[in-house]
Design an enzyme around this catalytic site. Structure first.
Site, PDB file in Angstrom:
ATOM      1  N   GLU A 195      26.306 -63.191 -24.520  1.00  0.00           N
ATOM      2  CA  GLU A 195      24.948 -62.889 -24.418  1.00  0.00           C
ATOM      3  C   GLU A 195      24.426 -62.199 -23.809  1.00  0.00           C
ATOM      4  O   GLU A 195      23.457 -61.870 -24.637  1.00  0.00           O
ATOM      5  CB  GLU A 195      24.567 -64.340 -22.796  1.00  0.00           C
ATOM      6  CG  GLU A 195      25.103 -65.730 -23.307  1.00  0.00           C
ATOM      7  CD  GLU A 195      24.531 -66.905 -24.221  1.00  0.00           C
ATOM      8  OE1 GLU A 195      23.790 -66.390 -24.712  1.00  0.00           O
ATOM      9  OE2 GLU A 195      25.439 -67.198 -25.068  1.00  0.00           O
ATOM     10  N   HIS A 227      23.545 -60.580 -26.774  1.00  0.00           N
ATOM     11  CA  HIS A 227      22.299 -60.441 -27.480  1.00  0.00           C
ATOM     12  C   HIS A 227      20.134 -59.825 -27.245  1.00  0.00           C
ATOM     13  O   HIS A 227      19.707 -59.227 -27.685  1.00  0.00           O
ATOM     14  CB  HIS A 227      21.301 -62.570 -27.426  1.00  0.00           C
ATOM     15  CG  HIS A 227      21.884 -62.731 -27.764  1.00  0.00           C
ATOM     16  ND1 HIS A 227      22.145 -63.495 -29.483  1.00  0.00           N
ATOM     17  CD2 HIS A 227      23.483 -64.210 -28.043  1.00  0.00           C
ATOM     18  CE1 HIS A 227      22.900 -64.016 -30.324  1.00  0.00           C
ATOM     19  NE2 HIS A 227      23.418 -64.971 -29.344  1.00  0.00           N
ATOM     20  N   GLY A 276      25.355 -71.129 -22.949  1.00  0.00           N
ATOM     21  CA  GLY A 276      24.553 -69.572 -23.137  1.00  0.00           C
ATOM     22  C   GLY A 276      23.731 -69.853 -23.439  1.00  0.00           C
ATOM     23  O   GLY A 276      23.179 -69.794 -24.574  1.00  0.00           O
TER      24      GLY A 276
END
Length: 190
Positions: A158, A161, A48
């Site tokens: 992810e 992030h 990812g």
């Protein structure tokens, strides 16, 4: 396609909250970014990657869990003078643009997580076992999907992030500091 540099902790850009992709930005430049992200992720290698990890603060992420392919011949490779045989994997690339997730359960699952922005650092992280994600594809079409298991965990990792969070931020201060010291030592050796 191009392999882009992956920014690493403590780069302050990893703390930025990523901006949504606007309707007029669903264009060739976005497609190029996604192609580059996949090439960068596969090269790293990883499963990812969020756009901010290649210094683009946009709400774009790519995932490919690369499951074993039982129909393919095993792959032989050599590391440090030793030959190894690995199961072949198949590519199942997924793109999530402007994703929004809703945890679906109180049930938690624990996976050992790593991150391309924290190379060679791994820790167990608890996350909701399933979630629903609403997102857009490269053409701007809207989708809604229920995810469980590793895909749910990877998507949540992810998504963090995009909010300026790295997985070690989920750890206690003591564990986080231990991970950062380990990273510093690894960099000193390299």
């Amino acid at each position: 396609m191009a392999i882009r540099e992956i920014i690493e902790v403590p780069d302050p850009r990893l703390k930025l909250v990523s901006e949504p992709v606007k309707p007029e930005e669903f264009n060739d430049e976005l497609k190029q970014l996604v192609e580059d992200m996949f090439e960068t992720m596969y090269d790293a290698p990883g499963i990812g990657l969020a756009a901010i990890q290649v210094a683009v603060p946009k709400r774009v992420l790519v995932i490919d869990l690369q499951p074993d392919d039982p129909d393919a011949e095993p792959v032989e490779c050599e590391h440090d003078g030793h030959k190894h045989t690995h199961p072949a994997t198949k590519k199942e690339p997924r793109v999530f643009i402007n994703p929004v997730i809703t945890p679906e359960t109180e049930e938690m699952s624990t996976f050992q997580e790593g991150c391309l922005s924290l190379p060679e650092i791994y820790a167990d992280v608890d996350r909701p076992a399933s979630c629903t994600v609403e997102y857009q594809d490269l053409q701007g079409n809207h989708h809604k999907e229920h995810l469980t298991g590793m895909m749910a965990t990877c998507l949540q990792h992810e998504m963090d992030h995009l909010e300026g969070i790295v997985f070690i931020d989920h750890l206690s201060r003591l564990k986080r500091n231990m991970m950062l010291k380990k990273l510093k030592k690894l960099r000193a050796v390299a």
